[in-house]
Design a protein around this motif. Sequence first.
Motif, PDB file in Angstrom:
ATOM      1  N   VAL A  94      -3.851   3.317   1.522  1.00  0.00           N
ATOM      2  CA  VAL A  94      -3.419   4.103   0.358  1.00  0.00           C
ATOM      3  C   VAL A  94      -3.750   5.585   0.531  1.00  0.00           C
ATOM      4  O   VAL A  94      -2.888   6.443   0.284  1.00  0.00           O
ATOM      5  CB  VAL A  94      -4.018   3.537  -0.946  1.00  0.00           C
ATOM      6  CG1 VAL A  94      -3.702   4.453  -2.132  1.00  0.00           C
ATOM      7  CG2 VAL A  94      -3.476   2.146  -1.220  1.00  0.00           C
ATOM      8  N   ASN A 143      -9.302   5.761  -3.909  1.00  0.00           N
ATOM      9  CA  ASN A 143      -8.917   4.360  -3.771  1.00  0.00           C
ATOM     10  C   ASN A 143      -9.676   3.671  -2.649  1.00  0.00           C
ATOM     11  O   ASN A 143      -9.675   2.437  -2.558  1.00  0.00           O
ATOM     12  CB  ASN A 143      -7.409   4.238  -3.508  1.00  0.00           C
ATOM     13  CG  ASN A 143      -6.652   3.762  -4.726  1.00  0.00           C
ATOM     14  OD1 ASN A 143      -6.796   2.626  -5.142  1.00  0.00           O
ATOM     15  ND2 ASN A 143      -5.867   4.651  -5.307  1.00  0.00           N
ATOM     16  N   SER A 176      -8.435  -6.526   1.506  1.00  0.00           N
ATOM     17  CA  SER A 176      -8.952  -5.289   0.928  1.00  0.00           C
ATOM     18  C   SER A 176      -9.019  -4.162   1.947  1.00  0.00           C
ATOM     19  O   SER A 176      -8.900  -2.987   1.582  1.00  0.00           O
ATOM     20  CB  SER A 176     -10.344  -5.528   0.331  1.00  0.00           C
ATOM     21  OG  SER A 176     -10.270  -6.428  -0.753  1.00  0.00           O
ATOM     22  N   ASN A 193      -7.923  -8.020  -8.244  1.00  0.00           N
ATOM     23  CA  ASN A 193      -7.575  -8.606  -6.953  1.00  0.00           C
ATOM     24  C   ASN A 193      -8.345  -9.897  -6.703  1.00  0.00           C
ATOM     25  O   ASN A 193      -7.774 -10.905  -6.283  1.00  0.00           O
ATOM     26  CB  ASN A 193      -7.861  -7.610  -5.829  1.00  0.00           C
ATOM     27  CG  ASN A 193      -7.039  -6.351  -5.939  1.00  0.00           C
ATOM     28  OD1 ASN A 193      -5.983  -6.333  -6.563  1.00  0.00           O
ATOM     29  ND2 ASN A 193      -7.538  -5.279  -5.359  1.00  0.00           N
ATOM     30  N   PHE A 198      -6.357  -1.606   1.912  1.00  0.00           N
ATOM     31  CA  PHE A 198      -6.312  -0.570   0.878  1.00  0.00           C
ATOM     32  C   PHE A 198      -6.628   0.815   1.433  1.00  0.00           C
ATOM     33  O   PHE A 198      -6.318   1.821   0.798  1.00  0.00           O
ATOM     34  CB  PHE A 198      -7.287  -0.885  -0.248  1.00  0.00           C
ATOM     35  CG  PHE A 198      -6.964  -2.143  -1.018  1.00  0.00           C
ATOM     36  CD1 PHE A 198      -5.708  -2.704  -0.970  1.00  0.00           C
ATOM     37  CD2 PHE A 198      -7.934  -2.776  -1.773  1.00  0.00           C
ATOM     38  CE1 PHE A 198      -5.412  -3.865  -1.654  1.00  0.00           C
ATOM     39  CE2 PHE A 198      -7.651  -3.937  -2.473  1.00  0.00           C
ATOM     40  CZ  PHE A 198      -6.387  -4.482  -2.414  1.00  0.00           C
ATOM     41  N   ASN A 233       0.816  -1.216   0.000  1.00  0.00           N
ATOM     42  CA  ASN A 233       0.000   0.000   0.000  1.00  0.00           C
ATOM     43  C   ASN A 233       0.848   1.264   0.000  1.00  0.00           C
ATOM     44  O   ASN A 233       0.470   2.272  -0.607  1.00  0.00           O
ATOM     45  CB  ASN A 233      -0.943  -0.009   1.204  1.00  0.00           C
ATOM     46  CG  ASN A 233      -2.162  -0.876   0.984  1.00  0.00           C
ATOM     47  OD1 ASN A 233      -3.141  -0.454   0.371  1.00  0.00           O
ATOM     48  ND2 ASN A 233      -2.108  -2.110   1.450  1.00  0.00           N
ATOM     49  N   CYS A 263     -10.519   2.029 -10.081  1.00  0.00           N
ATOM     50  CA  CYS A 263     -10.713   1.309  -8.818  1.00  0.00           C
ATOM     51  C   CYS A 263     -11.511   0.029  -9.032  1.00  0.00           C
ATOM     52  O   CYS A 263     -11.214  -1.016  -8.432  1.00  0.00           O
ATOM     53  CB  CYS A 263     -11.431   2.197  -7.808  1.00  0.00           C
ATOM     54  SG  CYS A 263     -10.446   3.579  -7.192  1.00  0.00           S
ATOM     55  N   TRP A 274       1.845   1.635  -3.627  1.00  0.00           N
ATOM     56  CA  TRP A 274       0.702   2.070  -4.445  1.00  0.00           C
ATOM     57  C   TRP A 274       0.409   3.552  -4.240  1.00  0.00           C
ATOM     58  O   TRP A 274       0.002   4.245  -5.165  1.00  0.00           O
ATOM     59  CB  TRP A 274      -0.540   1.255  -4.088  1.00  0.00           C
ATOM     60  CG  TRP A 274      -0.512  -0.152  -4.579  1.00  0.00           C
ATOM     61  CD1 TRP A 274       0.162  -0.630  -5.684  1.00  0.00           C
ATOM     62  CD2 TRP A 274      -1.167  -1.286  -4.005  1.00  0.00           C
ATOM     63  NE1 TRP A 274      -0.033  -1.982  -5.820  1.00  0.00           N
ATOM     64  CE2 TRP A 274      -0.843  -2.408  -4.802  1.00  0.00           C
ATOM     65  CE3 TRP A 274      -1.982  -1.454  -2.896  1.00  0.00           C
ATOM     66  CZ2 TRP A 274      -1.329  -3.694  -4.520  1.00  0.00           C
ATOM     67  CZ3 TRP A 274      -2.463  -2.729  -2.618  1.00  0.00           C
ATOM     68  CH2 TRP A 274      -2.140  -3.828  -3.415  1.00  0.00           C
TER      69      TRP A 274
END
Length: 311
Positions: free
Chosen positions: A269, A111, A263, A182, A266, A21, A175, A24
């Motif tokens: 991010v 995101n 998830s 994923n 995320f 992350n 997204c 990213w």
Amino acid sequence: MRTSLSGSRSFVAVVSLFLANLLWAGQGIAVKMLEGGMHPIAIALLPLYLATLLLSPWIFWRRKNSWVRLRAAWQHRNQFIIAGVVGQLVAQVGMTLGIARSLASDGAILNSLVPIFSALIACVLLSERLTPLRVGALVLGLSGVVLLSPIHLSASAGAGMHHVLTGNLLIVAGCLGSAFYNVYSKRLLNDFSEIEILFFSYLAATITSIPLLVSIDSGFCKQLATFTAREWGAFSFLAIFMYGLSMLLFLYALRRVDVVVASVSFYLVPVFGAALAMAVLGERIAPQGFLGFGIVLVGMLAAFRKGYNFG
């Protein structure tokens, strides 16, 4: 001994997600550094091509059974085309075009839709469960991101709203593509290694996107020749760390945890992305944004409580 080994693997999976992350989050910064000297489509696709090339030695020359694996990949070619085109290509083109029309912090904040999209798609494709704790972790992480949202509202006050809205819609499409990739990759992990999934899905995306790149920006070679050292650094970051290392780290963790659990990470991010946008690009963070940072971390830790499918 088994409990200790399982705990060690769980810790490595969490660290892998943190690092993925963080990498990213740097995408928006790198795209902003390149957008003055290269078309957004080229920014999205050329690093992907380089990443595919860099992954190839591990497929063709470092494995004794490479031809066996190539035959297996050919048998699953339709799945890799779906993962590469519907997943990676949509994700990277949408995100890069969107960030070019919006702000780096917008890309990091939007995101936050990826965990929600991923959880919903995982329920459909993988029959994963949305338990109360997982739903709570998703909601908690999202509420932290909401506290971060004033960043782009204040920073984009002088920008053309239609231009920014178009960019944000493209980011949302990116997204959705990322979430699909994923989940779909989790299915492929049953038959292929992390590096094989990356290479063959990237190869499918490369082959299908070359006509798009040539038709939109046929002068990309001249643009590469004029790159400064700073731009080459941003380009290399996208190819090696964003397309390469970060995805390997994520797939490593994804083999060991459910998609819904992974998830939730995320939401880091926006935390990392907003901090980088502030430090590198001078974009502002509202005071309540720091509270949002803390809430996001609490939500992630809640998702990784013992018993949620590690190992």
